[in-house]
Structures are given as structure tokens and as C-alpha cells.
Design a protein around this motif. Structure first.
Motif, mmCIF file in Angstrom:
data_model
loop_
_atom_site.group_PDB
_atom_site.id
_atom_site.type_symbol
_atom_site.label_atom_id
_atom_site.label_comp_id
_atom_site.label_asym_id
_atom_site.label_seq_id
_atom_site.Cartn_x
_atom_site.Cartn_y
_atom_site.Cartn_z
ATOM 1 N N MET A 1 41.708 29.799 13.434
ATOM 2 C CA MET A 1 42.631 30.773 13.992
ATOM 3 C C MET A 1 42.399 32.099 13.292
ATOM 4 O O MET A 1 42.327 32.164 12.073
ATOM 5 N N HIS A 2 42.304 33.132 14.087
ATOM 6 C CA HIS A 2 42.139 34.480 13.560
ATOM 7 C C HIS A 2 43.500 35.168 13.586
ATOM 8 O O HIS A 2 44.100 35.318 14.650
ATOM 9 N N ILE A 3 44.000 35.574 12.438
ATOM 10 C CA ILE A 3 45.278 36.275 12.344
ATOM 11 C C ILE A 3 44.963 37.762 12.239
ATOM 12 O O ILE A 3 44.389 38.213 11.241
ATOM 13 N N THR A 4 45.328 38.505 13.263
ATOM 14 C CA THR A 4 45.015 39.928 13.299
ATOM 15 C C THR A 4 45.892 40.711 12.327
ATOM 16 O O THR A 4 46.947 40.237 11.895
ATOM 17 N N ALA A 5 45.463 41.927 12.045
ATOM 18 C CA ALA A 5 46.272 42.818 11.201
ATOM 19 C C ALA A 5 47.631 43.054 11.852
ATOM 20 O O ALA A 5 48.659 43.089 11.166
ATOM 21 N N LYS A 6 47.650 43.157 13.167
ATOM 22 C CA LYS A 6 48.903 43.403 13.880
ATOM 23 C C LYS A 6 49.891 42.260 13.646
ATOM 24 O O LYS A 6 51.073 42.496 13.374
ATOM 25 N N VAL A 7 49.417 41.025 13.746
ATOM 26 C CA VAL A 7 50.286 39.869 13.501
ATOM 27 C C VAL A 7 50.730 39.849 12.043
ATOM 28 O O VAL A 7 51.910 39.657 11.743
ATOM 29 N N ASP A 8 49.795 40.045 11.130
ATOM 30 C CA ASP A 8 50.124 40.042 9.702
ATOM 31 C C ASP A 8 51.181 41.094 9.390
ATOM 32 O O ASP A 8 52.182 40.813 8.723
ATOM 33 N N TYR A 9 50.996 42.305 9.899
ATOM 34 C CA TYR A 9 51.959 43.380 9.654
ATOM 35 C C TYR A 9 53.316 43.063 10.277
ATOM 36 O O TYR A 9 54.357 43.320 9.675
ATOM 37 N N ALA A 10 53.301 42.508 11.486
ATOM 38 C CA ALA A 10 54.562 42.182 12.164
ATOM 39 C C ALA A 10 55.343 41.127 11.388
ATOM 40 O O ALA A 10 56.554 41.272 11.169
#
Length: 165
Positions: A1-10
Motif C-alpha cells: 500500500m502506498h500512503i500518499t503525502a496527502k493521506v499522511d498530512y490529513a
């Protein structure tokens, strides 16, 4: 699974809001406390507001706060709000892909991956993380030493040739 910066920041932003309680937090504070670029955070907060996870108010007493209790917002809710489905194959839901011949059972693999993502992400709330009280199943999963081992891709003959020469 790739966790994007957007998801991490959210997720980090919402955990910060969960820890702050019901009083509004300014975007500048959230950006600073979690070391998130302010402009990027503003876009993420807009997505979270449109997705019904945060409320906002302008003005000197304004800011952002959770739209519902932290116990009622899972990590899966956040991912779905900012990125869409937890698992997709070429942009399609796993139940919508179709394979022929020897690859026919691959759809079952993708469905199983989604089931396992859901098993974790739908059962960990913002409150769990903010309070440092992770569910027991998560502690069991992460206590396995193999969980922390980095896996690399297998070497190929091209890689071996490059290593020799």
C-alpha cells in the motif's frame, strides 16, 4: 500500500485536532505542529471539510475542529475522504476487475488485500492514535519482529550483472 503525502498530512492533522479537543485550531498552528507545508495543508483541510470530517469558522475565534467525535472517525474514513477507495486495481474496485486463464484467481488476491486493509484501517480511530491507546490486535501485529523487517525486491540477472560490472 502506498500512503500518499496527502493521506499522511490529513491523518496527522485530524489526530492533532483530536488531541486539541472541541476548540478550533488555526491552520497555521496545525501546519507548524505537524511540519506540514501551509499551502498543502489548506488544500487538505478543504477536502476534509467537503468530506464532512472537519468543520471550520473564519475570524479571530475561528479555525478547524472535528465534525464528529474522534472515536467515530477511522483512519479508513480519512483515506477514503482524501484519496478514494482503500484498494483499487488500475483505478477500478477489485470486485470489478476480471481476469482470464491462469490469472483468474488474482481477483481473489486483490479482494483479500482489501479485506486486510479494512481489518486494520476501519478499526483504528483518530482517538486511538491521539490517546496512544492502540487496539490490542494492532499491538499484536506490530509486536511481530517480522513486521519491522524491510523487504526488498528479488535480485534479477540484470541486477546481478550490474553488480559484477
Amino acid at each position: 500500500m502506498h500512503i500518499t503525502a496527502k493521506v499522511d498530512y490529513a491523518v496527522r492533522t485530524l489526530i492533532e485536532l483530536a488531541a486539541a479537543g472541541p476548540s478550533p485550531s488555526k491552520a497555521e498552528f496545525l501546519a507548524q505542529s505537524q511540519t506540514i507545508p501551509h499551502k498543502f495543508l489548506e488544500a487538505v483541510l478543504a477536502d476534509l471539510r467537503r468530506g464532512g470530517l472537519v468543520n471550520s469558522r473564519r475570524g479571530p475565534d475561528g479555525g478547524y475542529w472535528l465534525a464528529r467525535p474522534a472515536e467515530d472517525i477511522t483512519i479508513a474514513d480519512v483515506i477514503r475522504t482524501v484519496e478514494g477507495p482503500l484498494a483499487s486495481v488500475r483505478g477500478e474496485r477489485p470486485e470489478d476487475v476480471d481476469y482470464a486463464g491462469p490469472a483468474a484467481k488474482l481477483q481473489d488476491v486483490w479482494i483479500a488485500v482489501r479485506v486486510n486493509l479494512r481489518a486494520v484501517l476501519e478499526n483504528v480511530s483518530l482517538a486511538d492514535v491521539a490517546n496512544g491507546q492502540l487496539p490490542g490486535f494492532l499491538i499484536t501485529l506490530t509486536s511481530d519482529p517480522g513486521a519491522w523487517e524491510r523487504r526488498t525486491r528479488p535480485a534479477t540477472s540484470v541486477d546481478e550483472g550490474a553488480a559484477r560490472g
